[in-house]
Scaffold this active site. Sequence first.
Site, short mmCIF file in Angstrom:
data_model
loop_
_atom_site.label_atom_id
_atom_site.label_comp_id
_atom_site.label_asym_id
_atom_site.label_seq_id
_atom_site.Cartn_x
_atom_site.Cartn_y
_atom_site.Cartn_z
N TYR A 74 0.82 -1.22 0.00
CA TYR A 74 0.00 0.00 0.00
C TYR A 74 0.85 1.27 0.00
O TYR A 74 0.30 2.37 0.01
CB TYR A 74 -0.94 0.01 1.21
CG TYR A 74 -2.03 -1.03 1.10
CD1 TYR A 74 -1.71 -2.38 1.09
CD2 TYR A 74 -3.36 -0.66 0.98
CE1 TYR A 74 -2.69 -3.34 0.97
CE2 TYR A 74 -4.34 -1.62 0.86
CZ TYR A 74 -4.00 -2.96 0.86
OH TYR A 74 -4.97 -3.91 0.74
N ASP A 96 -1.79 -18.07 4.39
CA ASP A 96 -2.78 -18.97 3.75
C ASP A 96 -3.36 -19.94 4.77
O ASP A 96 -4.57 -20.21 4.77
CB ASP A 96 -2.17 -19.70 2.53
CG ASP A 96 -0.74 -20.14 2.72
OD1 ASP A 96 -0.08 -19.61 3.63
OD2 ASP A 96 -0.27 -21.02 1.98
N ASP A 124 -5.92 -6.32 5.41
CA ASP A 124 -7.07 -5.87 4.62
C ASP A 124 -7.94 -7.08 4.26
O ASP A 124 -9.16 -7.09 4.46
CB ASP A 124 -6.53 -5.19 3.34
CG ASP A 124 -7.61 -4.43 2.59
OD1 ASP A 124 -8.76 -4.42 3.04
OD2 ASP A 124 -7.30 -3.84 1.54
#
Length: 331
Positions: A123, A203, A227
């Site tokens: 980001y 994951d 996020d």
Amino acid sequence: MSKVTLIPGDGIGPEVTAAMQKVLEVAGADIEWEVVEAGEAQIEKYGTPLPEHVIEAIKKNKIAIKGPITTPVGKGFKSVNVTLRQNLDLYVNLRPIKSFEGLKLRYEGVDLVIVRENTEDLYAGIEHKIGNYGAESIKLITKPACERIVDFAFDYAKKNNRSKVTAVHKANIMKLSDGLFLDTAREVAENYNDVNFDDLIVDAAAMNLVLNPEKYDVMVMPNLYGDILSDLCSGLVGGLGLIPGANIGKDYAVFEAVHGSAPQIAGQNKANPTAVIQSAVMMLRHLEQNEVADKIEKALERVFTEGKTLTVDLGGEATTTEFTEAVCKAL
Ligand code: NAD
């Protein structure tokens, strides 16, 4: 009286923030609002969705609450949210994920907190084209940013009687960037012997959160994973209409729901205002107006337990206005 900057935002933002203001008024919150506009509609007037006076208003009052702001996909202006977080150095994005007892949900007893790093990672906005062939985005991870976010997570755990902090990463693949995050998390954990620490590859975290969400407590992670996993976790407890958030820095705090501007339902009186009301509850606690915060949370719980006035996202038929009135009545 606390003065707070209010940014209604785009899409469902004005509807849900108006509902929040009404609930706070009825609950007796001691707040004076300073309303400033940011978002798509400001571009024509100011040439930017985030005019300088909006940032100045937040700097002056130090506390703000905002509705969501639309960000064009794949083109157009840089996200207002990301710009605000970077400009005001709001390095923490705190997102408590807790199921309301009254709601009939797939999972019971979920009570975890996502602590998302808010200023760097992918980001940071460092990306460029490689001719017509490709594009490159830089994943920026720095030691000071890792230290302060993990330290915040442990400090939060300690102050809120939480027993475990889990660092989420992909250090098996991104050995340098996520490796630095994980190494730093391990170092910071040494300073907090009274809080347990473990780590989890992102994951596996996604799967485990769906299988056994009740096993997790405080989870700290870089920006992108935070996020994605906060939206996943919102799904565990009833959806984005419920989950609040706080962007916190050394000098300023900006409270906002996790959800976006939901353009499909904007202007239809359908949005669930709980997420922004809960963001205001977090803000009231930050302002040490704890009694009012508790009162609002109890009123929400009562409306959910009665189950008669639920918004469409929760399987009901109530409008935003009817839900807000029910919460006010419960107060
Ligand atoms: P979204 O959160 O707006 O919507 C996702 C889904 O959840 C939609 O089905 C929507 O109808 C539903 N939803 C969201 N909030 C709800 C609520 N309060 N009540 C009932 N249903 C609700 O995500 P999106 O569609 O990916 O994004 C839309 C826009 O919002 C994009 O421009 C995006 O960049 C922006 N956005 C802004 C913020 C922010 O301001 N902090 C956060 C996320 C997305």
